[in-house]
Design a protein around this motif. Structure first.
Motif, PDB file in Angstrom:
ATOM      1  N   CYS A  50       4.418  48.073 123.734  1.00  0.00           N
ATOM      2  CA  CYS A  50       5.565  48.390 123.619  1.00  0.00           C
ATOM      3  C   CYS A  50       5.754  49.554 123.321  1.00  0.00           C
ATOM      4  O   CYS A  50       4.288  50.297 123.519  1.00  0.00           O
ATOM      5  CB  CYS A  50       4.547  47.723 121.632  1.00  0.00           C
ATOM      6  SG  CYS A  50       6.071  48.898 120.237  1.00  0.00           S
ATOM      7  N   CYS A  53       5.414  51.597 120.085  1.00  0.00           N
ATOM      8  CA  CYS A  53       3.450  52.078 118.980  1.00  0.00           C
ATOM      9  C   CYS A  53       2.325  51.922 120.260  1.00  0.00           C
ATOM     10  O   CYS A  53       1.374  51.839 120.170  1.00  0.00           O
ATOM     11  CB  CYS A  53       3.939  51.033 117.973  1.00  0.00           C
ATOM     12  SG  CYS A  53       3.086  49.740 118.285  1.00  0.00           S
ATOM     13  N   CYS A  64       7.245  42.736 119.590  1.00  0.00           N
ATOM     14  CA  CYS A  64       5.806  43.459 119.570  1.00  0.00           C
ATOM     15  C   CYS A  64       5.020  42.893 118.631  1.00  0.00           C
ATOM     16  O   CYS A  64       5.368  42.794 117.249  1.00  0.00           O
ATOM     17  CB  CYS A  64       5.419  45.064 119.539  1.00  0.00           C
ATOM     18  SG  CYS A  64       3.935  45.794 118.327  1.00  0.00           S
ATOM     19  N   GLN A  66       2.836  44.164 116.005  1.00  0.00           N
ATOM     20  CA  GLN A  66       2.203  45.521 115.590  1.00  0.00           C
ATOM     21  C   GLN A  66       3.522  46.025 114.947  1.00  0.00           C
ATOM     22  O   GLN A  66       3.202  46.301 113.433  1.00  0.00           O
ATOM     23  CB  GLN A  66       1.401  46.235 116.464  1.00  0.00           C
ATOM     24  CG  GLN A  66       0.239  45.853 117.330  1.00  0.00           C
ATOM     25  CD  GLN A  66      -0.831  45.143 116.407  1.00  0.00           C
ATOM     26  OE1 GLN A  66      -0.918  45.542 115.057  1.00  0.00           O
ATOM     27  NE2 GLN A  66      -1.436  44.051 117.113  1.00  0.00           N
ATOM     28  N   CYS A  67       4.586  46.460 115.153  1.00  0.00           N
ATOM     29  CA  CYS A  67       5.851  47.004 114.811  1.00  0.00           C
ATOM     30  C   CYS A  67       6.747  46.389 114.738  1.00  0.00           C
ATOM     31  O   CYS A  67       8.025  46.896 114.887  1.00  0.00           O
ATOM     32  CB  CYS A  67       6.054  48.839 115.339  1.00  0.00           C
ATOM     33  SG  CYS A  67       6.541  48.195 117.336  1.00  0.00           S
TER      34      CYS A  67
HETATM   35 ZN   LIG Z   1       5.008  47.877 118.343  1.00  0.00          ZN
END
Ligand SMILES: [Zn+2]
Lengths: 160, 390
Positions: A50, A53, A64, A66-67
């Motif tokens: 990503c 992040c 992603c 995570q984000c």
């Molecule tokens: Zn990310």
């Protein structure tokens, strides 16, 4: 690693695990995963990172985990990691599989995990923490699969 | 504590059809029909008493067949969440009396392969020869690595459950035992560390429940069994991603996939103010022996890594403090497809709380906990049921 054909940089000793042959169920690449499978065919193990992040992303995904950014870039893994968990299978999923085979989750050094089979060692040699590296095997013209072999081959395996 | 809406919902009918490795002459529809007829008879109800139907993707077909429209419908076929959804529909006034059913027959015909619903189609899993035994073995192996859990611990669970099935007159493997832990360890290896007898079977069968409001439940044929709490923890689709013990999401390692069911259990216990020590019967889901050990840890019956020793001293036998899977479960009673065996954990809980089980009745059982799933499939669901309303 040569593209297209089966590569065999080492030879198997009696009783060592080998890759599966033709006839096993094969992946059907999607729009999202096609770059990954194209990479395997070239002998390159790819994953996504990503840009927003820096998280690693695998399996190939549209965003992603995570984000949720869609700004993902393909990177090439060194193809080296450790066995996170494993099982040696003695009753095949379907008769197309030759037993025994060792299913493993591999922790890649870049910080992501993938499913594979460990080959090139005896079933009893597979262990959590075992260092492994990717070994590509072309199954047909379309699909090359990323297997893993011990980095330091146990027993009679001869590593070039 | 404030009264929880689910506490005014009761299970008033349960039924298992005939179960068999192969049910000759049956299709999934005909065995589901048997399940529906059987559960209506158990509850003392007719089809026109139903105003809600939850029978998987075919729910609307069954509303038509039962002639019970206008009716609330569900498309779920996932066991405990399906029961909790129906209960929620009743608690919120969307429906009054809901039938939940499932049946499977004639689906699994290639006997040289593992059952089709256990085989992944995902492109990152499919070429590696995975099926449920391998998926759950990857979780068990990690636990053994972290805590020293032993094959003997797993074998003790399997022998206990298989012996419960051995004495159950309707279990598919009725009379097949008794088993010692050594018998389990001596069976052939399927997916290390799971021997053949550590694994559930595949079979065919049907199962059904009827839920209704507390008010209506008091007038029906059976003593109602009451919902006390429930919860469901999912981490993703089953059999598409590596079954990683440490897979975390929003809550960190304490609630990683390996502890699937921890939050669900905490929520379920909080709904009724109970704790694991209040549970008299543990009708836990047993796709593989290890899963019971893990669930005792995840649900808070013992500490992390203590499950192996927890199961070793008779605690999990009927007569012990936490008797498990008293009908023989997926290992010996039945594993009839994708949904049937999920519902059967709830059904056995109800049978135990009604009392009068022909085998392995837990004396004085007042609270039962049942579960579905496991981190090999990236989910665990739980439900608490009571002989008395909360
Ligand atoms: Zn990310």
């Amino acid at each position: 690693m040569t593209a297209g054909g089966p590569s065999r940089e080492w030879s198997l000793a009696e009783g060592e695990l080998d890759a599966q042959g033709a006839g096993i169920p094969l992946p059907r690449p999607t729009v999202v995963s096609k770059p990954y499978w194209d990479g395997c065919r070239r002998g390159e193990l790819l994953f996504q990172r990503c840009r927003a992040c820096s998280a690693t992303v695998f399996n190939p995904a549209p965003a992603c985990r995570q984000c949720l950014s869609s700004d993902l870039a393909w990177e090439r893994s060194a193809g080296v990691g450790s066995v996170y968990s494993w099982t040696v299978v003695h009753r095949p999923q379907t008769p197309a599989f030759t037993v025994p085979y060792a299913v493993a989750i591999v922790d890649l050094d870049e910080g992501y995990q993938m499913m594979s089979n460990v080959i090139g060692c005896r079933p009893d040699d597979v262990a959590i923490g075992m260092r492994v590296r990717v070994e590509f095997r072309a199954i047909d013209d379309e699909i090359t699969l990323p297997y893993f072999v011990p980095v330091v081959a146990p027993g009679a395996v001869t590593n070039p | 504590m404030a009264r929880h809406p689910l506490h005014d919902v009761a299970i008033v009918g349960v039924h298992n059809t005939a179960q068999a490795r192969v049910l000759d002459g049956h299709t999934s529809d005909t065995i589901t029909l048997d399940a529906v007829r059987g559960v209506l008879a158990d509850a003392g109800l007719g089809p026109k008493d139903l105003d809600g139907v939850s029978i998987g993707g075919q729910g609307t077909q069954w509303i038509y067949q039962l002639g019970c429209g206008p009716a609330w419908r569900s498309g779920r076929g996932d066991g405990i969440p399906q029961v909790l959804e129906a209960a929620s529909a009743i608690a919120t006034g969307l429906a009054t009396t809901v039938v939940i059913a499932a049946g499977s027959a004639g689906v699994y015909t290639e006997r040289e392969s593992t059952a089709p619903w256990t085989r992944p189609a995902n492109e990152f899993v499919v070429p590696w020869g995975l099926f449920t035994a391998a998926e759950f073995a990857l979780i068990a192996r990690r636990h053994m690595h972290m805590y020293g859990t032993k094959p003997e611990h797993l074998a003790t669970v399997a022998a206990t459950i298989r012996n419960n099935g051995h004495v159950h007159p309707d279990a598919i493997y009725s009379g097949r035992g008794p088993f010692t832990p050594q018998d389990i360890l001596d069976s052939r290896m399927v997916a290390d560390p799971f021997h053949l007898l550590d694994c559930s079977m595949t079979s065919e069968g049907g199962a059904a429940l009827v839920l209704t409001t507390g008010e209506r439940a008091r007038d029906l044929a059976q003593a109602p069994v009451w919902l006390l709490g429930g919860g469901g923890d999912s981490y993703g689709p089953s059999y598409q991603h590596p079954p990683v013990f440490d897979l975390t999401g929003r809550l960190g390692t304490e609630y990683a996939n390996g502890w699937a069911g921890r939050l669900a259990a905490q929520r379920a216990f909080a709904m009724c103010g109970l704790t694991p020590s209040d549970v008299d019967v543990c009708e836990f889901y047993d796709p593989f022996s290890f899963e019971i050990i893990r669930q005792f840890e995840a649900f808070g019956f013992c500490g992390e890594g203590e499950g192996g020793e927890f199961v070793m001293d008779g605690t999990i036998e009927v007569g012990g403090r936490s008797p498990i899977t008293t009908d023989g479960g997926l290992m010996a009673f039945s594993h009839g497809g994708a949904t049937v065996q999920l519902l059967q954990r709830v059904i056995r809980s109800v049978q135990q709380l009604r009392g009068g089980c022909l085998s392995r009745q837990v004396a004085g059982a007042e609270v039962a906990m049942c579960s579905n799933g496991g981190p090999g499939a990236l989910f665990t669901d739980v439900m608490l049921l009571g002989k008395e309303a909360a």
